[in-house]
Design an enzyme around this catalytic site. Structure first.
Site, short mmCIF file in Angstrom:
data_model
loop_
_atom_site.label_atom_id
_atom_site.label_comp_id
_atom_site.label_asym_id
_atom_site.label_seq_id
_atom_site.Cartn_x
_atom_site.Cartn_y
_atom_site.Cartn_z
N GLY A 8 21.03 11.67 28.82
CA GLY A 8 20.14 12.72 28.30
C GLY A 8 20.59 14.10 28.76
N LEU A 10 21.87 16.56 27.34
CA LEU A 10 21.64 17.73 26.49
C LEU A 10 20.14 17.99 26.27
CD1 LEU A 10 24.49 17.28 23.85
CD2 LEU A 10 24.56 18.24 26.15
N GLN A 12 16.12 18.96 27.98
CA GLN A 12 15.59 20.13 28.70
C GLN A 12 16.05 20.16 30.16
OE1 GLN A 12 11.37 20.08 29.46
NE2 GLN A 12 11.26 22.28 29.88
N ILE A 37 27.31 14.88 20.23
CA ILE A 37 27.67 16.23 20.67
C ILE A 37 26.89 17.21 19.81
CG2 ILE A 37 29.56 17.90 20.77
CD1 ILE A 37 31.38 15.67 21.61
N ASP A 54 24.89 6.16 23.56
CA ASP A 54 23.53 5.79 23.17
C ASP A 54 23.06 4.77 24.20
OD1 ASP A 54 21.29 4.62 22.10
OD2 ASP A 54 22.10 4.47 20.06
N ILE A 55 22.01 5.10 24.93
CA ILE A 55 21.64 4.22 26.05
C ILE A 55 21.12 2.86 25.60
CG2 ILE A 55 21.18 6.04 27.75
CD1 ILE A 55 18.15 5.48 27.12
N TYR A 143 3.97 6.62 25.71
CA TYR A 143 4.89 7.23 26.68
C TYR A 143 4.47 6.85 28.11
CZ TYR A 143 7.08 11.09 29.31
OH TYR A 143 7.80 11.85 30.21
N LYS A 147 6.36 4.63 30.95
CA LYS A 147 6.72 5.18 32.27
C LYS A 147 6.17 4.33 33.42
CE LYS A 147 9.41 8.66 31.32
NZ LYS A 147 10.83 8.63 31.73
N1 SER Z 1 6.38 16.77 29.69
C1 SER Z 1 5.99 15.44 29.37
C2 SER Z 1 5.25 15.37 28.11
O1 SER Z 1 4.49 16.29 27.83
C3 SER Z 1 5.13 14.87 30.50
O2 SER Z 1 5.91 14.17 31.36
O3 SER Z 1 5.37 14.43 27.39
#
Ligand code: SER
Length: 320
Positions: A8, A10, A12, A37, A54-55, A143, A147
């Site tokens: 990852g 590229l 934030q 790229i 690609d992971i 998400y 996690k």
């Molecule tokens: N920045 C993330 C999101 O908003 C939180 O870990 O999904």
């Protein structure tokens, strides 16, 4: 000698972590990787080793690790909370199957791993304020589910196979290089761009939605500090709460107004992201990170705002 692979690269955090690691460990010892790229990211792809990776492709992943003799992976590739709700199946593929691939490849060559988790592991049943390190973690976003599963899987690979896996629970990350991609906390970055470019911002979260944030210099310092920490001092090792700034959209806009007096904010609530934000803590207790490996962020709301406006104004070629 350290040989680090960053997935990852590229994204934030990756676009800034790669140069930071290259400066610390040597350019050739830090292999950046990304799905493709991308134009405009030459500062990462052309300033040192870069692999298209690609992971979700386990064979390619193992091959890259072997080719470069990698012994440490900063695994940043992940889909975030808002895009995850648009395509939960894709998120699972990237966040979970990608992680399994990395853990398996790491097992083959005994690599250490940095795994960023998130405040998203908490849910509506977790305590809202100063959310403790150990508490209820029953998230409602896909998400968050990926996690918390990732955190547990990392702990399992540590206890079962002895892999050195460490990680943090990031709140919102504020930065001025690459934009975040599809998170609920993205408002805290977009607000600065729009303040400088247009003098106004339409926020997708309610004015009093409190979420913790961290500024990028503290993100970079913290990741390396944790990975270099004496393992004997780590009671948790993985999934540390970290935080620096507790803020609402209204408070952030008030701070920006100190520099841009005519700045205006209005609100058009996105129900999906608002529901996610409402399920997350208002603030985190990060005392375990402070006690075990010296987490000590430098940037508070005032310093971060001042620095963001200064750097972004120069970048966008305007005066704040
Ligand atoms: N920045 C993330 C999101 O908003 C939180 O870990 O999904």
């Amino acid at each position: 000698m350290k040989k680090i692979l960053v997935t990852g690269a590229l994204g934030q955090i990756g676009t800034e972590l790669v140069p930071y690691l290259r400066k610390r460990y040597g350019t050739d010892n830090v292999i950046a990787s990304g799905r493709r790229i991308k134009e405009g990211y030459e500062r990462v792809t052309e300033t040192g080793p870069f692999e298209v990776l690609d992971i979700t492709n386990r064979e390619k992943f193992s091959a890259v690790i072997k080719k470069h003799g990698v012994n440490s992976v900063y695994h940043l590739a992940s889909m975030l909370s808002a895009t995850g709700e648009e395509n939960p199946q894709a998120l699972w593929e990237v966040n979970m199957n990608g992680l399994i691939n990395i853990l398996e490849a790491a097992r083959e060559c005994n690599c250490s791993i940095f795994f960023p988790s998130s405040i998203a592991v908490f849910g509506p049943d977790s305590p809202k304020d100063k959310t403790p390190q150990e508490t209820v973690t029953r998230p409602t976003s896909i998400y968050g589910i990926s996690k918390i599963s990732g955190e547990l899987l990392c702990d399992y690979y540590h206890s079962k196979y002895g892999l050195d896996i460490r990680g943090l629970r990031y709140p919102g990350v504020i930065s001025n290089d690459a934009l975040p991609g599809g998170g609920t906390t993205d408002y805290a970055v977009h607000i600065f761009y729009d303040a400088i470019k247009h003098g106004k911002y339409t926020c997708f979260l309610e004015e009093n939605s409190s979420i913790d944030m961290i500024y990028m210099p503290d993100v970079l310092k913290g990741a390396v500090q944790l990975m270099e920490a004496d393992p004997d001092k780590l009671k948790h090792r993985n999934a540390f709460n970290v935080s620096a700034i507790t803020v609402t959209p209204k408070e952030l806009s008030t701070e920006i107004k100190k520099h841009i007096p005519d700045f205006k904010i209005d609100y058009e609530i996105d129900p999906v992201r608002q529901a996610i934000a409402d399920s997350w803590p208002n603030s985190l207790d990060d005392s375990a990170a402070r006690a075990e490996w010296g987490w000590n962020p430098q940037y508070d709301l005032e310093m971060m705002t001042e620095d963001m406006l200064r750097v972004l104004s120069a970048k966008l070629n305007q005066v704040s």
